[in-house]
Motif scaffolding. Structure first.
Motif, PDB file in Angstrom:
ATOM      1  N   UNK A   1       0.935  -1.158   0.079  1.00 64.47           N
ATOM      2  CA  UNK A   1      -0.025   0.134   0.094  1.00 64.47           C
ATOM      3  C   UNK A   1       0.835   1.340   0.220  1.00 64.47           C
ATOM      4  N   UNK A   2       1.997   1.415   0.802  1.00 61.79           N
ATOM      5  CA  UNK A   2       2.964   2.391   0.786  1.00 61.79           C
ATOM      6  C   UNK A   2       3.309   2.550  -0.505  1.00 61.79           C
ATOM      7  N   UNK A   3       3.907   1.424  -0.979  1.00 57.79           N
ATOM      8  CA  UNK A   3       4.623   1.283  -2.518  1.00 57.79           C
ATOM      9  C   UNK A   3       3.488   2.213  -3.428  1.00 57.79           C
ATOM     10  N   UNK A   4       2.306   1.623  -3.400  1.00 63.22           N
ATOM     11  CA  UNK A   4       1.316   2.287  -4.437  1.00 63.22           C
ATOM     12  C   UNK A   4       1.251   3.743  -4.233  1.00 63.22           C
ATOM     13  N   UNK A   5       1.247   4.338  -2.953  1.00 61.46           N
ATOM     14  CA  UNK A   5       1.330   5.692  -2.742  1.00 61.46           C
ATOM     15  C   UNK A   5       2.352   6.429  -3.188  1.00 61.46           C
ATOM     16  N   UNK A   6       3.674   5.836  -3.250  1.00 61.79           N
ATOM     17  CA  UNK A   6       5.023   6.406  -3.523  1.00 61.79           C
ATOM     18  C   UNK A   6       4.940   6.360  -5.081  1.00 61.79           C
ATOM     19  N   UNK A   7       4.409   5.220  -5.722  1.00 61.43           N
ATOM     20  CA  UNK A   7       4.188   5.021  -7.281  1.00 61.43           C
ATOM     21  C   UNK A   7       3.361   6.300  -7.822  1.00 61.43           C
ATOM     22  N   UNK A   8       2.541   6.746  -6.985  1.00 57.24           N
ATOM     23  CA  UNK A   8       1.305   7.719  -7.409  1.00 57.24           C
ATOM     24  C   UNK A   8       2.131   9.168  -7.397  1.00 57.24           C
ATOM     25  N   UNK A   9       3.154   9.080  -6.466  1.00 57.71           N
ATOM     26  CA  UNK A   9       3.843  10.462  -6.456  1.00 57.71           C
ATOM     27  C   UNK A   9       5.247  10.607  -7.366  1.00 57.71           C
ATOM     28  N   UNK A  10       5.337   9.540  -8.181  1.00 61.08           N
ATOM     29  CA  UNK A  10       6.539   9.439  -9.121  1.00 61.08           C
ATOM     30  C   UNK A  10       7.875   8.972  -8.523  1.00 61.08           C
TER      31      UNK A  10
END
Length: 418
Positions: free
Chosen positions: A353-362
């Motif tokens: 889930x954290x990785x998903x958020x980081x991916x969303x911010x590039x």
């Protein structure tokens, strides 16, 4: 500690298990507060445990105290599954497998002996539930494929004993024990990404809970299935099951039930893209968590305590599902306890889930570094659920010229076959 000392033997023989705990705790130089911290209860709860005399005991609390103080289970009236300690402490996999292979047989002995007409039937169902609790605690450190077979054997034992029960009250208690074991079987199948079996076992758990007449247990099983269906993409069904669970609880449900069910509801709303409803459910879960009394053990069928860290971890997951990076960022510190949990499989899902958020911010390097760590856990425990979640994260990144961090992740992901 001298387990054959006269004081220990006398207390165990009389059924004064609290005195056994007290004697061992004092000999080990452990305070009541320290034991309470280790067991997830307050000092006053430990004091009450030690002073219960020959009255009935909360077996889950007693098992926690015995485990922490290394008391042989037989001295506090519990089934002898001492070998579980080695598995929980990360000993060699051979020891864990030996325990798993022997648990059903070890539990069968006292349970089948209890079928004598003069036996105390409540103890029969309680003994079976102790075994289920032991399996649930092993789930955090044991591959589901290793755990599934002994759990199914344990479930078959419960079904056999239930079929032989004559009194309706006895059948109801055993049906409740069977419901919890079936729910665990569903959880393990879910982790193995065996969706059909998971749904079957969760359905069986609900049916057995209704047979038992235990409304709290029925609400728990409905909520468990709701979480599963939401994760499987069946959001409308998940929300319908949450509403049924709320109706089972009514207005007098314990705080831990309403807090936990609030997090299940929030996840379903987030999966449906409904931010206001998810936020309202999270707020309700927070209020219910505020009402939890630390000195009280979690009511069965809950094995683990429910904390604000779990609400924060749910908010983090909801933020990832809704694409709300601020929710993830704001929840990360509060969810730290969940991120450092000893339940490695749950921790890996939260990392994704954290990785998903980081991916969303590039932030590709950070995202795929976290995803890589989660993937390692999924491979180590052969968790189909984690692996599929990792594949889903990779599918969400569609560049035709992926950077090195993504290519390295691909190399690891493509080499996993479950």
């Amino acid at each position: 500690m001298n387990w054959s000392s006269q004081a220990i033997r006398d207390a165990a023989r009389q059924g004064d298990y609290g005195r056994v705990v007290s004697l061992v705790r004092r000999d080990a130089g452990v305070s009541q507060s320290q034991l309470g911290d280790a067991c997830g209860i307050s000092q006053s709860a430990v004091s009450r445990l030690e002073g219960r005399g020959t009255a009935s005991y909360d077996m889950a609390i007693l098992a926690r105290a015995a485990t922490h103080l290394h008391i042989p289970p037989r001295l506090v009236g519990l089934a002898d599954h001492t070998a579980a300690h080695g598995a929980e402490n990360g000993q060699h996999d051979v020891h864990r497998r030996n325990f798993l292979a022997g648990t059903a047989a070890a539990i069968a002995t006292p349970t089948l002996a209890a079928r004598h007409p003069k036996s105390a039937d409540p103890g029969q169902a309680a003994t079976l539930r102790v075994a289920t609790t032991a399996f649930r605690r092993l789930d955090g450190t044991t591959p589901s494929r290793q755990l599934s077979e002994p759990v199914l054997a344990h479930l078959r034992l419960i079904q056999t004993v239930t079929g032989d029960a004559e009194a309706p009250e006895q059948r109801a208690r055993l049906a409740a024990a069977g419901s919890e074991a079936a729910s665990l079987a569903g959880w393990l199948a879910w982790d193995m990404n065996d969706i059909g079996s998971a749904r079957t076992w969760y359905g069986a758990a609900i049916k057995a809970a209704r047979t038992s007449g235990d409304r709290l247990l029925t609400a728990y099983q409905l909520g468990s299935l709701a979480g599963f269906e939401t994760d499987a993409g069946n959001t409308a069904q998940g929300l319908a099951l949450v509403r049924k669970a709320h109706r089972q609880l009514g207005d007098a449900g314990p705080a831990i039930a309403t807090a936990w069910l609030g997090t299940i509801e929030a996840l379903a709303h987030a999966a449906a893209g409904d931010r206001p409803a998810a936020e309202a459910a999270l707020d309700q879960a927070t209020r219910s968590a505020d009402a939890l009394q630390e000195e009280q053990p979690p009511p069965w069928p809950w094995v683990f305590t429910f904390t604000h860290a779990k609400v924060a971890a749910t908010r983090l997951t909801c933020g990832a599902r809704l694409g709300l990076v601020p929710w993830v960022t704001a929840s990360q510190d509060a969810a730290a306890a969940a991120l450092m949990s000893s339940h490695e499989k749950q921790r890996a899902l939260l990392m994704l889930d954290l990785a998903t958020a980081q991916l969303a911010t590039g932030r590709l390097d950070g995202a795929f570094a976290l995803a890589g760590r989660a993937l390692e856990t999924g491979a180590r425990y052969r968790s189909g659920r984690i692996i599929e979640r990792a594949r889903g994260l990779r599918r969400s990144y569609t560049s035709t010229t992926p950077p090195r961090a993504v290519r390295e992740f691909d190399d690891r992901l493509h080499g996993i076959y479950l």
